[in-house]
Structures are given as C-alpha cells and as structure tokens.
Design a protein around this motif. Structure first.
Motif, short mmCIF file in Angstrom:
data_model
loop_
_atom_site.label_atom_id
_atom_site.label_comp_id
_atom_site.label_asym_id
_atom_site.label_seq_id
_atom_site.Cartn_x
_atom_site.Cartn_y
_atom_site.Cartn_z
N CYS A 20 0.84 -1.20 0.00
CA CYS A 20 0.00 0.00 0.00
C CYS A 20 0.88 1.25 0.00
CB CYS A 20 -0.91 0.03 1.23
SG CYS A 20 -2.14 -1.29 1.31
N VAL A 21 1.90 1.24 0.84
CA VAL A 21 2.82 2.38 0.93
C VAL A 21 3.47 2.61 -0.44
CG1 VAL A 21 5.01 3.17 1.93
CG2 VAL A 21 3.30 2.09 3.39
N ILE A 27 2.43 7.15 -6.80
CA ILE A 27 1.57 8.27 -7.22
C ILE A 27 2.27 9.59 -6.91
CG2 ILE A 27 -0.55 9.54 -6.62
CD1 ILE A 27 -1.16 7.21 -8.41
N LEU A 28 2.77 9.73 -5.68
CA LEU A 28 3.39 10.99 -5.27
C LEU A 28 4.67 11.29 -6.04
CD1 LEU A 28 2.79 10.67 -1.43
CD2 LEU A 28 1.51 12.07 -3.05
N ALA A 29 5.43 10.26 -6.35
CA ALA A 29 6.70 10.44 -7.07
C ALA A 29 6.47 10.98 -8.49
CB ALA A 29 7.46 9.12 -7.12
N LYS A 30 5.33 10.67 -9.07
CA LYS A 30 5.03 11.11 -10.43
C LYS A 30 4.46 12.53 -10.49
CE LYS A 30 4.07 6.45 -12.02
NZ LYS A 30 3.01 5.51 -12.41
N ASN A 35 6.89 18.52 -3.77
CA ASN A 35 8.30 18.75 -3.46
C ASN A 35 8.89 17.56 -2.72
OD1 ASN A 35 8.81 21.25 -4.60
ND2 ASN A 35 8.17 22.38 -2.80
N SER A 36 8.15 17.07 -1.72
CA SER A 36 8.61 15.92 -0.95
C SER A 36 7.41 15.26 -0.28
CB SER A 36 9.63 16.34 0.11
OG SER A 36 9.02 17.18 1.07
N TYR A 37 7.63 14.04 0.20
CA TYR A 37 6.57 13.31 0.88
C TYR A 37 7.17 12.29 1.83
CZ TYR A 37 7.69 9.95 -2.79
OH TYR A 37 8.36 9.09 -3.63
N ASP A 38 6.36 11.91 2.82
CA ASP A 38 6.75 10.87 3.77
C ASP A 38 5.51 10.05 4.07
OD1 ASP A 38 8.40 9.49 5.69
OD2 ASP A 38 7.29 10.56 7.23
N VAL A 39 5.57 8.76 3.76
CA VAL A 39 4.44 7.86 3.99
C VAL A 39 4.76 7.02 5.21
CG1 VAL A 39 3.00 6.06 2.99
CG2 VAL A 39 4.01 7.80 1.50
N LYS A 58 -6.31 17.31 -6.09
CA LYS A 58 -5.90 16.40 -7.17
C LYS A 58 -5.08 15.23 -6.63
CE LYS A 58 -5.96 19.83 -10.83
NZ LYS A 58 -5.17 20.60 -11.78
N ILE A 59 -4.22 15.53 -5.67
CA ILE A 59 -3.41 14.47 -5.04
C ILE A 59 -4.32 13.50 -4.28
CG2 ILE A 59 -1.56 14.00 -3.37
CD1 ILE A 59 -0.57 15.57 -5.83
N ILE A 60 -5.26 14.07 -3.52
CA ILE A 60 -6.19 13.24 -2.75
C ILE A 60 -7.00 12.34 -3.69
CG2 ILE A 60 -8.29 13.32 -1.34
CD1 ILE A 60 -7.04 15.81 0.03
N GLU A 61 -7.47 12.90 -4.78
CA GLU A 61 -8.26 12.13 -5.74
C GLU A 61 -7.47 10.94 -6.29
OE1 GLU A 61 -10.55 12.67 -10.03
OE2 GLU A 61 -9.74 14.42 -9.01
#
Length: 74
Positions: A20-21, A27-30, A35-39, A58-61
């Motif tokens: 899942c992660v 998705i976030l990498a594309k 700018n950055s993310y942490d799951v 848009k990210i949430i969708e």
C-alpha cells in the motif's frame, strides 16, 4: 500569499502493508507539484510538501482512486 510551498498531513484509511505504501509513493513520485513526501504505515499518514499553487484535491483524488479513504489532518 507568497508561499513557496505548503505542507499537508493526510490520514489514509485502508493502508495496511508495504505494498500500500509503495502504491501511494508511486503516485506521489510522479506528481510534479510534490516537493517531498513521507508515507508512514505505522501512523497511517502521509505528509506532503507541495509547490505553491498546487492543488491538494488532485493528489487526494489520485490516492483515493487506489481505493483508500483520505482525510486532511492539517
């Protein structure tokens, strides 16, 4: 209103495993607006730093299209 970036914390319902992660990270990498993310699997949260004028909806969708329920915690 001259923000360079904006930080969001999202609660992700249904995130149960490293697979899942990875799906969420893909998705976030594309996304060019991210700018950055942490799951965090343990906390069932995603922290996202977006470039200015980016649309978190848009990210949430896109994450919800993976069959997760997303809630903004900010």
């Amino acid at each position: 209103m001259c923000h360079k970036s904006e930080n969001f914390t999202l609660s992700i319902e249904g995130m149960r495993c490293e697979g899942c992660v990875k799906r969420i990270e893909n998705i976030l990498a594309k996304e060019k607006t991210v700018n950055s993310y942490d799951v965090s699997l343990d906390d069932k949260k995603v922290t996202v730093l977006l470039k200015k004028k980016a649309d978190i909806a848009k990210i949430i969708e896109k994450i919800e299209n993976l069959d997760f329920k997303v809630t903004i915690m900010k």
